[in-house]
Scaffold this active site. Structure first.
Site, short mmCIF file in Angstrom:
data_model
loop_
_atom_site.label_atom_id
_atom_site.label_comp_id
_atom_site.label_asym_id
_atom_site.label_seq_id
_atom_site.Cartn_x
_atom_site.Cartn_y
_atom_site.Cartn_z
N ASP A 111 -19.29 1.34 31.07
CA ASP A 111 -18.28 2.00 30.10
C ASP A 111 -19.11 3.03 29.09
O ASP A 111 -18.25 4.30 28.46
CB ASP A 111 -17.38 0.79 29.13
CG ASP A 111 -16.87 0.46 29.75
OD1 ASP A 111 -16.26 0.73 30.97
OD2 ASP A 111 -15.54 -0.15 28.62
N ALA B 192 -13.84 -3.70 34.54
CA ALA B 192 -15.17 -4.61 34.41
C ALA B 192 -16.09 -5.12 36.39
O ALA B 192 -17.18 -4.74 36.23
CB ALA B 192 -14.94 -6.10 34.11
N GLU C 82 0.06 -4.80 27.45
CA GLU C 82 -0.43 -6.90 28.33
C GLU C 82 0.00 -6.93 26.59
O GLU C 82 0.89 -7.49 26.35
CB GLU C 82 -1.81 -7.12 28.46
CG GLU C 82 -1.64 -6.39 30.25
CD GLU C 82 -2.66 -6.72 30.90
OE1 GLU C 82 -2.80 -7.00 31.67
OE2 GLU C 82 -3.71 -6.51 30.03
N GLY D 224 -22.54 -6.92 28.80
CA GLY D 224 -21.50 -7.36 28.54
C GLY D 224 -21.49 -7.31 30.41
O GLY D 224 -22.23 -7.46 30.73
N PHE D 225 -20.51 -6.82 30.77
CA PHE D 225 -20.31 -7.50 32.13
C PHE D 225 -21.13 -6.68 32.64
O PHE D 225 -21.95 -7.00 33.88
CB PHE D 225 -18.52 -6.45 32.70
CG PHE D 225 -18.27 -7.68 32.59
CD1 PHE D 225 -17.54 -8.74 33.33
CD2 PHE D 225 -17.35 -7.04 31.12
CE1 PHE D 225 -16.77 -9.63 32.81
CE2 PHE D 225 -16.17 -7.59 31.55
CZ PHE D 225 -15.33 -8.92 31.89
N GLY D 226 -21.76 -4.99 32.80
CA GLY D 226 -23.25 -4.53 33.12
C GLY D 226 -24.50 -4.95 33.23
O GLY D 226 -25.24 -5.71 34.03
N GLY E 26 -27.12 -4.98 26.33
CA GLY E 26 -25.64 -4.93 26.15
C GLY E 26 -25.38 -5.67 27.29
O GLY E 26 -26.60 -6.04 28.19
N VAL F 230 -29.59 -2.35 18.62
CA VAL F 230 -30.02 -1.20 18.54
C VAL F 230 -30.10 -0.03 18.58
O VAL F 230 -28.50 0.34 17.78
CB VAL F 230 -30.55 -1.16 20.29
CG1 VAL F 230 -31.27 0.23 21.35
CG2 VAL F 230 -31.08 -2.43 21.31
C1 LIG Z 1 -8.91 -5.22 25.44
C2 LIG Z 1 -9.23 -5.40 26.73
C3 LIG Z 1 -9.20 -5.44 27.60
C4 LIG Z 1 -9.37 -4.59 28.59
N1 LIG Z 1 -8.37 -5.16 30.47
C5 LIG Z 1 -9.54 -4.72 31.49
C6 LIG Z 1 -9.27 -5.65 32.65
O1 LIG Z 1 -7.52 -5.91 32.77
N2 LIG Z 1 -9.56 -5.54 33.48
C7 LIG Z 1 -11.25 -4.58 33.95
O2 LIG Z 1 -11.52 -4.97 35.10
N3 LIG Z 1 -11.20 -3.86 32.72
C8 LIG Z 1 -10.84 -4.36 31.37
N4 LIG Z 1 -11.41 -3.66 29.89
C9 LIG Z 1 -12.27 -3.22 29.77
C10 LIG Z 1 -13.77 -4.00 30.75
O3 LIG Z 1 -14.22 -5.22 29.94
C11 LIG Z 1 -14.96 -2.62 30.33
O4 LIG Z 1 -15.00 -2.01 31.77
C12 LIG Z 1 -15.97 -3.48 31.11
O5 LIG Z 1 -16.25 -4.51 29.68
C13 LIG Z 1 -17.33 -2.75 30.84
O6 LIG Z 1 -18.47 -3.65 31.04
P1 LIG Z 1 -19.94 -2.79 30.17
O7 LIG Z 1 -20.96 -3.56 30.21
O8 LIG Z 1 -20.00 -1.41 30.09
O9 LIG Z 1 -19.49 -2.97 28.29
P2 LIG Z 1 -18.93 -3.77 27.32
O10 LIG Z 1 -18.34 -5.52 28.73
O11 LIG Z 1 -18.26 -3.87 26.23
O12 LIG Z 1 -20.06 -4.58 27.43
C14 LIG Z 1 -21.09 -3.76 25.87
C15 LIG Z 1 -22.25 -5.06 25.13
O13 LIG Z 1 -22.99 -4.10 24.49
C16 LIG Z 1 -23.29 -4.54 23.48
N5 LIG Z 1 -23.81 -3.37 22.52
C17 LIG Z 1 -23.06 -2.13 22.04
N6 LIG Z 1 -23.80 -1.67 21.26
C18 LIG Z 1 -24.77 -2.36 21.24
C19 LIG Z 1 -26.34 -2.08 20.12
N7 LIG Z 1 -26.47 -1.11 19.40
N8 LIG Z 1 -27.08 -2.86 20.26
C20 LIG Z 1 -27.08 -4.04 20.96
N9 LIG Z 1 -25.85 -4.76 21.67
C21 LIG Z 1 -25.25 -3.74 21.85
C22 LIG Z 1 -21.89 -4.79 22.53
O14 LIG Z 1 -21.74 -6.48 21.67
C23 LIG Z 1 -21.39 -6.10 24.45
O15 LIG Z 1 -22.08 -6.79 24.53
C24 LIG Z 1 -11.50 -4.24 29.68
C25 LIG Z 1 -11.42 -3.72 27.80
C26 LIG Z 1 -10.67 -4.12 26.81
C27 LIG Z 1 -11.34 -3.50 25.54
#
Ligand SMILES: Cc1cc2nc3c(=O)[nH]c(=O)nc-3n(C[C@H](O)[C@H](O)[C@H](O)COP(=O)(O)OP(=O)(O)OC[C@H]3O[C@@H](n4cnc5c(N)ncnc54)[C@H](O)[C@@H]3O)c2cc1C
Length: 427
Positions: free
Chosen positions: A307, A323, A178, A20-22, A18, A86
């Site tokens: 998340d 995030a 929003e 994403g942010f984390g 992943g 994955v």
């Molecule tokens: C529409 C929306 C608006 C939001 N607005 C805000 C905001 O204003 N402020 C704020 O702080 N937060 C906001 N959030 C929440 C924030 O985006 C999440 O808390 C944050 O992205 C969590 O980070 P993460 O690294 O856990 O997951 P994510 O950022 O979701 O990253 C997960 C990553 O894992 C990858 N992945 C998943 N499953 C697999 C797999 N099986 N194999 C390979 N890769 C995989 C995905 O492709 C993705 O790139 C919002 C979320 C959404 C959906």
């Protein structure tokens, strides 16, 4: 088959699932550590989800809120980026399983796979009320919203035209609020001069929430302000009424049917299947329960963050799925891996809440910094500056700032493009 990555086995192998942010924060913070990192994501881009609704409402282009992961890590020779999905974890043999049969060996694994939207057991609603999580979701919603106006322009039947001009958003958390505010402004301010047969200002934007107030995570006074601000731009806010059906022709809530051709789901999330991969304990939303150091119980070599997990914050409440929380956890995990390699014992994770922000339309926002609460235009400016600051790269910051200034000055939304289909598209 195992993808060996041809790395010397003496180097500690960290696999991060992943970007994403984390996950990306973990990779960034591991810079300089004696590790070989493999970062796996099923998408080729890192996505700034907080501004996804602006792509869905034609305010920003996709390339303004997403960046190729490979590009972001191009200066890090010790990081290998893999575009792969994955499908499981073979913890006994320390391998990450890919859906094409490949496997990636690890010494330390970081699961940062996020969450997706959930329909409370009604997955059959998804085709009618899509959610917002990916770039594809955003461009699909953008297409549906713009196509609804296009079809209304050609519709002679008043009932069908009214249904085309009714937009229902289910769930009044930050994303629902929003979306509702921005669609209302699109209809009121941006579109009117462009149409000849319809008055886009007659469009109904209906926000339905099962709970008693909008923005339930914010203090009461900010919720009340947000509701009033939405209503001032024409959004109909329906509170305390649960949606019981989503269909092609509309929605049913509290026994009432509302005809609408565009439904948007912003009501619930479910964690990625990380807990299932490990057979580990999870809460009702599927979030993996981790130990205070963010490792998975019984697996000291597996961290999970963002998340996809649930962990209590200093106030005893679950750390919110936002995030900054995912980034703080990514930072913690990188420090923990470094400490472990140095033979030290890492400290437990401690969450620090910086504040909650939500935008309501183009000139209003609410911010809760705990002791300080802000609303209105000043909050909007802080919201805007904070979001621009967290975007990656000067070009994107400038581009987003210009897009927003243009919306403010001219009410024009440059990204009003209907993609993924011609005029023959059904919806
Ligand atoms: C529409 C929306 C608006 C939001 N607005 C805000 C905001 O204003 N402020 C704020 O702080 N937060 C906001 N959030 C929440 C924030 O985006 C999440 O808390 C944050 O992205 C969590 O980070 P993460 O690294 O856990 O997951 P994510 O950022 O979701 O990253 C997960 C990553 O894992 C990858 N992945 C998943 N499953 C697999 C797999 N099986 N194999 C390979 N890769 C995989 C995905 O492709 C993705 O790139 C919002 C979320 C959404 C959906």
């Amino acid at each position: 088959m195992t993808t060996g990555q041809a790395r010397p086995t003496a180097v500690h192998r960290v696999v991060i699932v992943g970007a994403g942010f984390g996950g990306l924060e973990t990779a960034h913070r591991l810079a300089g550590a004696p590790v070989a990192i493999t970062l796996v994501d099923r998408r080729n881009h890192h996505l700034f989800q907080p501004l996804l609704y602006q792509v869905a409402t034609a305010s920003l282009a996709t390339s303004e809120i997403a960046w190729p992961i490979r590009y972001l890590l191009r200066d890090r020779p010790e990081v290998t980026t893999l575009f792969a999905t994955v499908s499981g974890v073979d913890a006994a043999n320390k391998r990450v399983l890919l859906d094409d049969g490949d496997a990636l060996p690890y010494d330390t694994l970081v699961l940062a796979t996020g969450a997706r939207h959930a329909y409370f057991g009604h997955d059959e609603w998804e085709p009618f009320a899509p959610g917002l999580k990916t770039l594809e979701d955003a461009t699909t919603l953008r297409r549906r919203i713009l196509v609804a106006f296009e079809r209304a322009e050609r519709e002679h039947d008043p009932e069908r035209r009214a249904a085309l001009l009714t937009f229902v958003i289910i769930g009044a958390g930050p994303t629902g609020v929003e979306l509702a505010g921005t669609i209302a402004e699109l209809a009121r301010d941006t579109l009117p001069p462009d149409f000849r047969n319809i008055d886009t200002q007659q469009a109904r934007v209906v926000l339905i929430e099962a709970g008693p107030r909008v923005l339930a995570g914010f203090p009461d006074d900010l919720s009340a302000y947000a509701q009033a601000a939405l209503q001032s731009i024409g959004v109909e806010v329906i509170l305390g009424q649960a949606v019981t059906e989503c269909a092609a022709d509309g929605v049913v809530y509290s026994g009432k049917r509302l005809q609408a051709r565009t439904l948007i789901w912003a009501a619930g999330v479910r964690a990625s299947p990380a807990a299932e991969w490990l057979g580990a304990a999870a809460d009702r939303a599927g979030r993996l329960q981790v130990l205070p150091d963010l490792t998975v119980p019984g697996h000291p070599d597996i961290f999970a963050i963002g998340d996809t997990i649930v962990i209590a914050g200093p106030d005893g409440q679950p750390v919110p799925g936002i995030a900054p929380a995912a980034k703080q956890q990514g930072r913690h995990v990188a420090a923990a891996i470094k400490a472990h390699l140095a033979g030290e014992v890492p400290a437990p994770f401690r969450y620090r809440h910086a504040g909650s922000l939500a935008q309501i339309g183009k000139r209003k926002a609410v911010i809760d910094f705990g002791t300080i609460k802000l609303r209105g235009t000043i909050a909007w400016w802080i919201w805007g500056i904070a979001h621009i600051y967290f975007l990656i790269g000067l070009r994107n910051r400038l581009s987003v700032a210009i897009s927003w200034l243009w919306i403010h000055a001219r009410d024009q939304r440059a990204a009003r493009l209907i993609t993924q289909g011609s005029s023959k598209v059904v919806r």
